[in-house]
Design a protein around this motif. Structure first.
Motif, PDB file in Angstrom:
ATOM      1  N   TYR A 289      -7.435  -0.682  -4.841  1.00  0.00           N
ATOM      2  CA  TYR A 289      -6.153  -1.122  -4.300  1.00  0.00           C
ATOM      3  C   TYR A 289      -6.210  -1.141  -2.764  1.00  0.00           C
ATOM      4  CZ  TYR A 289      -1.018  -1.648  -4.385  1.00  0.00           C
ATOM      5  OH  TYR A 289       0.271  -2.104  -4.252  1.00  0.00           O
ATOM      6  N   GLN A 290      -6.745  -0.104  -2.179  1.00  0.00           N
ATOM      7  CA  GLN A 290      -6.841  -0.033  -0.718  1.00  0.00           C
ATOM      8  C   GLN A 290      -7.682  -1.175  -0.163  1.00  0.00           C
ATOM      9  OE1 GLN A 290      -8.277   3.985  -0.052  1.00  0.00           O
ATOM     10  NE2 GLN A 290      -6.183   4.768   0.203  1.00  0.00           N
TER      11      GLN A 290
ATOM     12  N   ALA B  28      -1.584   3.469  -5.030  1.00  0.00           N
ATOM     13  CA  ALA B  28      -1.955   2.890  -3.738  1.00  0.00           C
ATOM     14  C   ALA B  28      -3.115   3.634  -3.096  1.00  0.00           C
ATOM     15  CB  ALA B  28      -0.757   2.893  -2.796  1.00  0.00           C
TER      16      ALA B  28
ATOM     17  N   VAL C   5      -5.633  -4.446  -0.203  1.00  0.00           N
ATOM     18  CA  VAL C   5      -4.648  -4.481   0.875  1.00  0.00           C
ATOM     19  C   VAL C   5      -5.334  -4.737   2.218  1.00  0.00           C
ATOM     20  CG1 VAL C   5      -2.903  -3.150   2.127  1.00  0.00           C
ATOM     21  CG2 VAL C   5      -3.062  -2.962  -0.370  1.00  0.00           C
TER      22      VAL C   5
ATOM     23  N   SER D 214       9.173  -5.361   0.401  1.00  0.00           N
ATOM     24  CA  SER D 214       7.902  -5.903  -0.070  1.00  0.00           C
ATOM     25  C   SER D 214       7.480  -5.137  -1.309  1.00  0.00           C
ATOM     26  CB  SER D 214       6.828  -5.775   1.021  1.00  0.00           C
ATOM     27  OG  SER D 214       5.566  -6.207   0.532  1.00  0.00           O
ATOM     28  N   ASP D 215       6.500  -5.681  -2.024  1.00  0.00           N
ATOM     29  CA  ASP D 215       5.949  -4.937  -3.162  1.00  0.00           C
ATOM     30  C   ASP D 215       4.767  -4.070  -2.735  1.00  0.00           C
ATOM     31  OD1 ASP D 215       4.099  -6.927  -2.744  1.00  0.00           O
ATOM     32  OD2 ASP D 215       4.046  -7.644  -4.813  1.00  0.00           O
ATOM     33  N   ASN D 216       4.564  -3.938  -1.414  1.00  0.00           N
ATOM     34  CA  ASN D 216       3.537  -3.041  -0.897  1.00  0.00           C
ATOM     35  C   ASN D 216       4.029  -2.440   0.429  1.00  0.00           C
ATOM     36  OD1 ASN D 216       0.948  -2.746   1.075  1.00  0.00           O
ATOM     37  ND2 ASN D 216       0.392  -2.236  -1.030  1.00  0.00           N
ATOM     38  N   GLN D 217       4.009  -1.127   0.520  1.00  0.00           N
ATOM     39  CA  GLN D 217       4.544  -0.452   1.694  1.00  0.00           C
ATOM     40  C   GLN D 217       3.731  -0.752   2.956  1.00  0.00           C
ATOM     41  OE1 GLN D 217       7.383   1.141   1.795  1.00  0.00           O
ATOM     42  NE2 GLN D 217       7.231   1.788   3.933  1.00  0.00           N
ATOM     43  N   GLU D 218       2.414  -0.823   2.825  1.00  0.00           N
ATOM     44  CA  GLU D 218       1.575  -1.073   3.991  1.00  0.00           C
ATOM     45  C   GLU D 218       1.799  -2.470   4.559  1.00  0.00           C
ATOM     46  OE1 GLU D 218      -3.112  -0.458   5.309  1.00  0.00           O
ATOM     47  OE2 GLU D 218      -2.433   0.176   3.319  1.00  0.00           O
TER      48      GLU D 218
ATOM     49  N   PHE E  53      -0.589  -7.900  -5.505  1.00  0.00           N
ATOM     50  CA  PHE E  53      -1.960  -7.389  -5.579  1.00  0.00           C
ATOM     51  C   PHE E  53      -2.296  -7.080  -7.036  1.00  0.00           C
ATOM     52  CE2 PHE E  53      -0.934  -6.022  -1.119  1.00  0.00           C
ATOM     53  CZ  PHE E  53      -1.873  -6.840  -0.497  1.00  0.00           C
TER      54      PHE E  53
ATOM     55  N   GLU F 261       5.502   5.379  -2.217  1.00  0.00           N
ATOM     56  CA  GLU F 261       4.611   4.402  -2.840  1.00  0.00           C
ATOM     57  C   GLU F 261       5.455   3.459  -3.671  1.00  0.00           C
ATOM     58  OE1 GLU F 261       0.742   4.191  -5.820  1.00  0.00           O
ATOM     59  OE2 GLU F 261       1.073   5.950  -4.583  1.00  0.00           O
TER      60      GLU F 261
ATOM     61  N   PHE G  74      -1.706  -3.557  -7.992  1.00  0.00           N
ATOM     62  CA  PHE G  74      -0.290  -3.246  -8.144  1.00  0.00           C
ATOM     63  C   PHE G  74       0.198  -3.650  -9.532  1.00  0.00           C
ATOM     64  CE2 PHE G  74       4.109  -4.881  -7.857  1.00  0.00           C
ATOM     65  CZ  PHE G  74       4.775  -3.726  -7.479  1.00  0.00           C
TER      66      PHE G  74
END
Length: 445
Positions: free
Chosen positions: A258-259, A253, A262, A318-322, A244, A353, A247
């Motif tokens: 950013y939100q 985050a 995602v 992953s590079d994003n928790q969500e 992202f 995060e 990111f």
């Protein structure tokens, strides 16, 4: 396609060397190879050092790790020991994991004042300079050198040193036990294992332990307390590198932009397509994991795997928790055949995060210090995976975070990507090219 890109760079690199050799005689007398295993302590007050990871906080940890074999080879051929540069991505990882080499500041404090002041005078060199030095086209007149870079495909530089080529290959074969000094992947495995010893440098707190989800207690204990070579291995590691924009820029985050990024990605058809592709490949690799013709290191003879005693272990990062949690929910849903499998653990870190380590300040502040631990655990788990499945937005590019992890495991048998895992190569990693809709194995030399 990615294989051809790296091959093109490599051939261009070699062509430049050949052209320089043809047009220009050496400017200096080529130095001899001074063979020395940096991983065996011979420290003295007269020691010379290769310093790696110096001031690389602007890049990712994967960049520093895939480059490390170059530092090891140069140290091995010049009689130098290895130090980890302060204020670097490698330093941050080595605060959490047990590493095989000390920091510059640690050694400097243990030396007389005049010697400790010599480290800032170290010469900075790149991979190309290493070959130039041994061919007599560059003079390195300082005891200590900083080496830095991020391109793994240049690690074969030591095979093109004119009269020093054969002594270099013989030296590296003797140090590493790799049967052929030209087996670059084998030498890289030895180098990386000399750096990452494991286990974790300090005991996890109860809070930190609680963030590792889905893992049986005995496996957690092994990961935290045993050296890397003894730790339990995962059948499959998965890494989703979405990249992202927010990111990469270091935004939190919680930032609105950013939100939105995602949310848009999760709601687009691409997300479910990627999940489905990974689900299918995961099932294939788990089926292969029962067969010693694919994974030899987990079997004695041809015994059939007893999944009650030896369950499937799958690590997801992953590079994003969500995104990570969304993918795990997909695998656990009724529509996924993975959810129907018994004796399977889906393991992941519940990170506060995820922040790119190139933004080290943010890693420490936004995550309240948890980010380094989570990053280290993700990389360590991937490096212990027999198979890694990777996706990176853009398709053809490799994630060096995953690439470095996949190169670490294995033994000193000849590199053969068609042999079972555990015969030379300890991990086979694959990246999904969404544009071509196919899986490609990460390249080996």
């Amino acid at each position: 396609m990615q294989h051809f890109v790296f091959l093109w760079f490599y051939l261009l690199f070699i062509n430049n060397i050949v052209e320089c050799q043809r047009k220009n005689p050496p400017r200096y007398k080529p130095p001899p190879v001074v063979c020395h295993d940096p991983s065996i302590g011979e420290h003295s007050k007269h020691a010379k050092y290769v310093i790696t990871g110096h001031a690389t906080s602007g890049g990712g940890i994967g960049n520093s790790i895939v480059f490390f074999p170059n530092a090891f080879i140069f140290a091995a051929l010049t009689g130098r020991d290895i130090l980890i540069g302060d204020h670097s991505a490698l330093t941050e990882l080595c605060t959490v994991l047990t590493c095989g080499y000390p920091r510059v500041s640690t050694i400097a404090k243990s030396l007389p004042d005049p010697q400790s002041r010599t480290f800032p005078q170290a010469k900075s060199i790149k991979v190309y300079d290493m070959g130039e030095y041994f061919r007599g086209d560059m003079l390195i007149d300082s005891d200590h050198v900083h080496v830095d870079g991020f391109l793994p495909h240049l690690t074969g530089w030591y095979r093109y040193l004119e009269n020093n080529t054969e002594p270099a290959a013989e030296c590296l074969a003797m140090i590493t036990g790799c049967r052929n000094g030209g087996d670059i992947s084998c030498i890289s495995r030895y180098a990386l294992q000399s750096w990452i010893r494991g286990p974790f440098a300090s005991t996890f707190s109860d809070v930190e332990m609680s963030r590792i989800k889905g893992i049986p207690p005995y496996i957690m204990n092994g990961l935290l307390t045993l050296p890397h070579a003894y730790a339990t291995r995962f059948d499959v590691g998965i890494h989703l590198r979405i990249q992202f924009t927010s990111f990469e820029k270091g935004l939190s985050a919680t930032h609105e932009a950013y939100q939105k990024e995602v949310k848009d990605w999760l709601e687009a058809p691409l997300a479910e397509h990627i999940y489905k592709v990974f689900e299918t490949q995961l099932l294939t690799k788990l089926e292969e994991a029962k067969d010693p013709d694919f994974v030899s290191q987990d079997y004695v003879g041809n015994e059939v795997r007893d999944l009650n005693k030896d369950p499937y272990l799958v690590f997801i990062a992953s590079d994003n928790q969500e995104v990570k949690e969304n993918f795990i929910e997909y695998l656990k849903s009724d529509k996924s055949p993975v959810s129907m499998m018994k004796n399977l653990y889906l393991i992941y870190t519940d990170a506060k995060e995820i922040v790119h380590i190139k933004n080290i300040h943010n890693v420490k502040t936004i995550t309240a210090g948890e980010g380094i631990m989570d990053l280290a655990f993700d990389w360590y788990a991937l490096s212990l995976s027999n198979v890694i499945l990777n996706y990176r937005t853009g398709g053809r590019l490799l994630s060096t975070f995953v690439h470095s992890a996949s190169w670490t495991s294995g033994n000193m048998e000849p590199t053969n990507k068609t042999a079972p895992i555990g015969k030379g190569i300890g991990c086979k990693a694959y990246t999904y090219d969404n544009k071509a809709n196919k899986w490609d194995m990460f390249w080996f030399y």
